[in-house]
Design an enzyme around this catalytic site. Structure first.
Site, short mmCIF file in Angstrom:
data_model
loop_
_atom_site.label_atom_id
_atom_site.label_comp_id
_atom_site.label_asym_id
_atom_site.label_seq_id
_atom_site.Cartn_x
_atom_site.Cartn_y
_atom_site.Cartn_z
N ARG A 210 33.40 46.65 42.36
CA ARG A 210 32.09 46.14 41.92
C ARG A 210 31.09 47.29 41.85
NH1 ARG A 210 33.58 40.96 44.88
NH2 ARG A 210 33.06 42.06 46.79
N PHE A 226 35.15 34.82 35.31
CA PHE A 226 35.59 34.40 36.64
C PHE A 226 34.62 35.01 37.68
CE2 PHE A 226 39.31 35.08 33.90
CZ PHE A 226 39.86 33.82 33.86
N ASP A 299 38.35 39.06 36.18
CA ASP A 299 38.90 39.03 37.55
C ASP A 299 39.38 37.61 37.87
OD1 ASP A 299 39.58 39.71 40.15
OD2 ASP A 299 37.54 39.39 40.92
N CYS A 339 45.37 39.82 40.88
CA CYS A 339 45.58 39.77 42.33
C CYS A 339 46.86 39.01 42.64
CB CYS A 339 44.37 39.14 43.02
SG CYS A 339 44.05 37.46 42.50
N1 SAH Z 1 35.14 38.20 40.62
C1 SAH Z 1 34.83 37.37 41.77
C2 SAH Z 1 36.03 36.65 42.34
C3 SAH Z 1 36.79 35.80 41.34
S1 SAH Z 1 37.71 34.54 42.08
C4 SAH Z 1 34.12 38.24 42.83
O1 SAH Z 1 34.02 39.44 42.65
O2 SAH Z 1 33.68 37.68 43.83
C5 SAH Z 1 38.22 33.60 40.73
C6 SAH Z 1 37.17 32.67 40.15
O3 SAH Z 1 37.71 32.10 38.98
C7 SAH Z 1 36.76 31.49 41.01
O4 SAH Z 1 35.37 31.50 41.19
C8 SAH Z 1 37.19 30.23 40.22
O5 SAH Z 1 36.22 29.19 40.31
C9 SAH Z 1 37.25 30.77 38.83
N2 SAH Z 1 38.18 30.13 37.90
C10 SAH Z 1 39.46 29.78 38.11
N3 SAH Z 1 40.04 29.34 36.97
C11 SAH Z 1 39.08 29.43 36.00
C12 SAH Z 1 39.04 29.16 34.61
N4 SAH Z 1 40.14 28.72 33.97
N5 SAH Z 1 37.90 29.38 33.94
C13 SAH Z 1 36.80 29.84 34.57
N6 SAH Z 1 36.78 30.14 35.89
C14 SAH Z 1 37.90 29.93 36.59
#
Ligand code: SAH
Length: 395
Positions: A210, A226, A299, A339
């Protein structure tokens, strides 16, 4: 103490200090052992190789606590292991001043099935092995002693516990939970919901990445897919991004994301745009709208928890990466992550390469990324490596 005797040849993995003993590697169990009990591990020839936690319900039938016939597994053992793990963080220059960081990273810190994350005065503990569960009290008092924290909150609600025959459990294990928990990451304040948030509340493993996003974001338009609670988005704003569009399918995550932006009045909120949507659909919509970006972060959640899911996951990774490449302006940057333990770095890179070809762009890798120093990878436990990231720049 019960003795677990290995099949001939199966001592080799233990002698290379791999901590897992699978059911098929075991010849016999002398004596009685219940879930979480400490057992001695012996080779067929009778060599005593160390101590392990027995787990009768799991395919990983035992997890090594140590590789030492002389060292007892008792309260003092956990006090030492926890203190060493915490000390590795306090003496690392990247970690020393952090108030949000992982303190214990399971197998790679010599404590299989034990995760502990620090958020300010609160330590969140996640136990996913029968052995960790058995020694819960010792681990909690060792954590309190090593950190001086005011609260230990247990988030042992991960589904993987069921593989060990353990029920999910969550709640305060020590002290009092403050009403709000706020950490500072690379100069940005982030609220962490340790009770309802994902994992232990926050994705600590992406801290350094980040930060890099913030460094690359200056004067760029950013798309953060995400976004969860806006970690990458706020770093991008702090780094001087001209605009940041953040997408997540979770309403509560976006609510916290907006709240986190408000916690940072130094950031220009007019540059932030939010979209509650499915990323697979949103990326297509953005394309039909003709939108373009200078920096895109992908992500996603774990598409492939194990190698068995790799093929379907590969299609999903390729899809979002292809769409991401297509939405980039010339000279644009894609920061893309996986991940998934079931997708190795080589496979991930070939998926991203295929996505670039399908998108019709020429791209090169400018950074290869992983988790931060608070998520070490034991040299004898390569399974501990799960997060990989590629920063690709197109022509
Ligand atoms: N980048 C973030 C962590 C991502 S975790 C950080 O740095 O904190 C993954 C995220 O993807 C979650 O918040 C979940 O709600 C979201 N997610 C999962 N499937 C999804 C989809 N199909 N479309 C949009 N968001 C999604």
């Amino acid at each position: 103490m019960a003795e677990l005797i290995l099949e001939p040849g199966k001592e080799r993995s233990v002698m290379r200090r791999h901590p897992w003993i699978f059911a098929g590697s075991i010849a016999t169990l002398h004596g009685r052992a219940r879930a979480g009990d400490t057992v001695e591990i012996h080779s067929t020839k009778g060599d005593m190789l160390g101590h392990a936690a027995f787990s009768p319900n799991s395919q990983i039938r035992a997890r090594m606590w140590n590789f030492d016939a002389q060292e007892s597994v008792d309260h003092a053992f956990f006090k030492r292991r926890v203190a060493q793990s915490v000390a590795r963080r306090t003496t690392h220059p990247h970690l020393a001043g952090q108030d949000g960081l992982r303190l214990i990273h399971g197998e790679s810190d010599g404590l299989p099935g034990v995760i502990a994350d620090r958020y300010g005065d609160v330590v969140v503990l996640q136990l996913t092995s029968a052995g960790g569960e058995k020694w819960k009290d010792a681990i909690i008092s060792a954590l309190v002693q090593a950190t001086g924290c005011k609260c230990v909150y247990e988030r042992s609600d991960s589904e993987v516990r069921r593989l060990e025959g353990l029920e999910p459990h969550a709640g305060i294990a020590y002290g009092e939970l403050p009403e709000t928990v706020v950490i500072s990451e690379n100069g940005v304040r982030m609220e962490v919901d340790v009770v309802h948030g994902h994992k232990t509340g926050f994705y600590l493993d992406q801290r350094d990445n980040r930060k890099l996003t913030g460094e690359l974001a200056k004067d760029r338009s950013v798309l953060n897919c995400f976004c969860y609670t806006a970690g990458f988005s706020l770093q991008a704003l702090a780094g001087g991004a001209s605009a940041v569009l953040s997408i997540d399918s979770s309403g509560p995550a976006l609510e916290t994301a907006r709240h986190n932006l408000a916690l940072n009045p130094q950031l220009d909120s007019k540059r932030a745009e939010w979209l509650e949507a499915d990323v697979f659909e949103a990326l297509r919509l953005l394309r039909t709208q003709g939108r373009k970006f200078d920096l895109i972060v992908l992500d996603p959640p774990k598409f492939a928890p194990s190698a068995a899911h790799a093929q379907r996951a590969a299609r999903a990774y390729k899809d979002i990466n292809m769409l991401g490449f297509r939405l980039l302006n010339p000279g644009g940057i894609l920061m893309t992550y996986s991940c998934s333990g079931g997708i190795g770095l080589e496979l991930f890179q070939s998926i991203v390469a295929g996505a670039a070809v399908d998108a019709g762009v020429d791209a090169r890798i400018v950074h290869r990324l992983g988790a931060g120093a608070d998520h070490p990878i034991g040299l004898s436990v390569p399974e501990g490596e799960y997060l990989k990231g590629l920063v690709c720049q197109i022509d």
